[in-house]
Design an enzyme around this catalytic site. Structure first.
Site, mmCIF file in Angstrom:
data_model
loop_
_atom_site.group_PDB
_atom_site.id
_atom_site.type_symbol
_atom_site.label_atom_id
_atom_site.label_comp_id
_atom_site.label_asym_id
_atom_site.label_seq_id
_atom_site.Cartn_x
_atom_site.Cartn_y
_atom_site.Cartn_z
ATOM 1 N N GLU B 50 0.878 -1.166 0.000
ATOM 2 C CA GLU B 50 0.000 0.000 0.000
ATOM 3 C C GLU B 50 0.906 1.203 0.000
ATOM 4 O O GLU B 50 1.754 1.359 0.881
ATOM 5 C CB GLU B 50 -0.809 0.034 1.293
ATOM 6 N N ASP B 61 -5.092 10.147 9.865
ATOM 7 C CA ASP B 61 -3.806 9.582 10.252
ATOM 8 C C ASP B 61 -3.272 10.148 11.552
ATOM 9 O O ASP B 61 -3.434 11.319 11.858
ATOM 10 C CB ASP B 61 -2.778 9.802 9.135
#
Lengths: 409, 276
Positions: B50, B61
């Site tokens: 990824e 995040d």
């Protein structure tokens, strides 16, 4: 738009948005991580139920009157009008509200929603600190713990509001990431929310973010425009010719404008152009931005060619944001509202003039609207009526202004 | 579909083990060392990569990946540069699936159709766009489909039974189960909760289910690998890259390979050890 509701003049109403999916034309929507999506949908269901419940409106109205001090006055600024020598200028005095700005209107509404939803913890982002203070205020009144995210740069330039929030029992968390201003505070608040979805209500401070926030913030702030409509008709026997308000995210402006959107009234929103639109230090996302996706909605954003968000600049912490509410982006795209801008220097001049002529120390945010009025009012006839939203008082800004003027306090 | 991704999940299933999915931010710590890190992931035993598309405002995040985004953008990474990196990777590796993960705005700025076209041409296998839930992804999904790219959807602890069909309808490649309600790289979910969530998802879809968020050690990877078809490790790797960037370590690829090998060994032996 959802339906083709017609106004008295036979034109489609501009007041029916957003559509069922939260879009205002090409703008708005729900661009959030999957973790938040069920919550956003739940919030919409709760808001619809509140809208249908007369008890909700009754409690909102009660608190507006007895806690916030509404209606805020409509004041004819005679000395400013004479000094500019043109249009007749009225101020909608939302700086006289409890906590000193229009932000409290929205916070009262969202807190009532949070309580209906059984939420037990409140979070918010703040730029100038006005929304943070208003959120800390309603949280104190509700007896709920409250965490405010504020950029480290804004904490440095808005010390009085930081202390106010702490006095009101809120925890102020300094955000050190990115440009350390409002945009980064909003990222951090969203990160907190994702991790605490079960008990936390996020009180967004402006008419932006994922649907239904832009709609509900507008609805709560529309108390400004509804009152203004009645008051100006009472004072002048007719609707105003021009409405004018400053725009960061745009909640005070949409609150003033929305009740007039279907009327023959000219509307002017004023963005902050910082050091100037021809520099890269401004916060005018309509004048200098492109459509993009940030903080849950599609709107006009300051960004580079690669889609990276660029840093906004304004002397006013409350306007220092690289985006704008999606309804404004739409009203701009269809040309219904006119958007102008004012620089830091123009806002400072307007700020000082209002202090001296009217005995009102305005916040730097509405000083941008005043700066635009100083440009256009002198060229208007004396029977033209302008209503400007004085959305916040300037006590919080005196340190910034002193520094800009080179004054030692 | 192009189907490096289905092939890889099938190969792992045939070996009775979960696929190891490793996340790094493209161009982190810089554009020169980015490519050697991708090679090190594969050398260490990563089954699927990824690749994070850096963005200024990575709202989902945690601190580790935020820092990776800042490092990468600081050295001048653009989406165009990320696609060039994928193209270069494909010159030497035609089999490791590559998924791009990130936020919508850089794709929107690139042009959605132009992006899908260029990404497929470069050798990408699919995307995970964090801030594009099913309600909004009609802006991207048809273009991905048109170019043979997978549209990987996210399911989370808040995705209830009523909502799950919306998430699964139109999902392809695999389903990414976000194990904790939170941002990347912070809390870890309990094994039992992951097991029951994976079982619930597998009852509703024939797609492989990969689990990520909060998986940092070989032991955690092994535990999740007992149930899931894929185990995603991201922040721990990005932290390692960040630490090496700070000390200007010149053996960064070796460090990455070593760390990934520990994870790969764990997912490869997890079910064997449990059976024994």
């Amino acid at each position: 738009m959802a339906t083709a509701a017609l106004t008295a003049s036979g034109r489609p109403s501009l007041r029916t948005g957003p559509d069922a999916r939260g879009h205002f034309g090409a703008f708005g929507g729900r661009y959030v991580a999957e973790t938040l999506m069920p919550l956003i949908l739940e919030l919409e269901v709760a808001y619809r139920a509140a809208q249908a419940d007369p008890a909700f409106a009754a409690e909102f109205d009660y608190l507006m009157k007895h806690y916030v001090g509404r209606p805020s006055p409509m004041y004819f600024a005679e000395r400013l009008t004479n000094a500019l020598g043109g249009a007749k200028i009225y101020f909608k005095r939302d700086e006289l509200n409890h906590t000193g700005a229009h932000k409290i209107n929205n916070c009262i509404g969202q807190m009532l929603l949070a309580q209906r939803m059984g939420k037990t913890r409140i979070i918010a982002e703040t730029g100038a600190g006005q929304h943070g203070v208003a959120t800390a205020t309603v949280a104190a009144r509700a007896g709920l713990p409250c965490t405010i995210y504020m950029g480290a740069r804004d904490i440095a330039r808005q010390a009085p509001n930081v202390f106010r929030m702490k006095l009101l029992g809120a925890e102020v968390r300094s955000v050190e990431s990115g440009s350390k201003t409002l945009k980064d505070a909003m990222n951090e608040a969203l990160r907190d929310w994702v991790a605490n979805v079960h008990d936390t209500f996020y009180i967004i401070g402006t008419a932006a973010g994922p649907h239904p926030y832009p709609e509900l913030v507008r609805d709560f702030q529309s108390v400004i425009g509804k009152e203004a409509r009645e008051q100006i008709v009472e004072a002048e026997g007719r609707l105003p010719d021009v409405l004018c308000a400053a725009i960061g995210g745009g909640s005070n402006a949409i609150g003033l404008f929305h009740p007039f959107l279907d009327d023959d009234v000219r509307m002017i929103g004023v963005e902050a152009s910082g050091h100037g639109l021809d520099t890269d230090a401004h916060a005018a996302s309509l004048a200098g931005g492109r459509a993009g996706v940030l903080h849950g909605n599609k709107t006009m954003l300051l960004q580079d060619d690669d889609g990276q968000i660029t840093e906004a600049h304004s002397i006013s912490a409350g306007l220092d944001y690289p985006g704008i509410g999606p309804e404004h982006a739409w009203l701009h795209s269809i040309g219904r509202v006119e958007y102008q801008s004012a620089t830091d220097a123009e806002a400072l001049d307007a700020f000082q003039q209002l202090c001296r002529l009217e005995g009102i120390i305005p916040a730097l945010e509405p000083a941008h609207a005043l700066a635009a009025i100083r440009r256009f009012a002198p060229g208007m006839s004396r029977d033209t009526i302008v209503v400007a939203n004085l959305c916040g008082r300037g006590d919080k800004d005196i340190f910034t202004v002193a520094e800009a003027l080179g004054t030692q306090m | 579909m192009s189907d490096r991704l289905s092939r890889r999940f099938a190969e792992c299933a045939a070996q009775d083990r979960a696929a190891l999915v490793t996340f790094v931010t493209a161009g982190d710590p810089d554009l020169e060392r980015g490519p050697s890190i991708l090679a090190a992931l594969v050398a260490g035993g990563a089954d699927i990569i990824e690749l994070g598309m850096p963005f200024t405002d990575p709202m989902a995040d945690g601190p580790a990946i935020q820092a990776g985004n800042i490092r990468s953008l600081g050295t001048g990474t653009t989406l165009r540069g990320v696609l060039a990196m994928i193209r270069a990777f494909r010159l030497t590796d035609g089999t490791t699936p590559l998924i791009l993960m990130g936020y919508f705005n850089p794709i929107l700025a690139y042009g959605v159709e132009a992006f899908a076209d260029a990404a497929a041409d470069a050798g990408l296998d699919g995307t995970i766009v964090v801030d594009l839930p099913p309600e909004e992804d009609a802006e991207l999904a048809p273009m991905l489909r048109g170019h043979g790219l997978h549209n990987v959807r996210l399911a989370t602890p808040t995705t209830d039974a009523k909502r799950l069909p919306t998430v699964l309808s139109g999902a392809s490649g695999f389903v990414y189960y976000v194990a904790v309600a939170g941002v990347t790289g912070t809390a870890s979910a309990a094994d039992a909760d992951i097991a029951s969530a994976v079982a619930r998802l597998k009852a509703a879809t024939s797609l492989p289910v990969a689990v990520g968020f909060g998986i940092k050690t070989p032991a955690q990877a092994a535990a999740v690998g007992l149930h899931a078809d894929g185990v995603v490790v991201g922040s721990a790797l990005v932290s390692l890259i960040g630490a090496a960037a700070e000390t200007r370590a010149n053996d960064l690829p070796e460090q990455v390979e070593h760390f990934v090998r520990g994870l790969a060994d764990a997912v490869r032996t997890a079910r064997v050890r449990t059976a024994a």
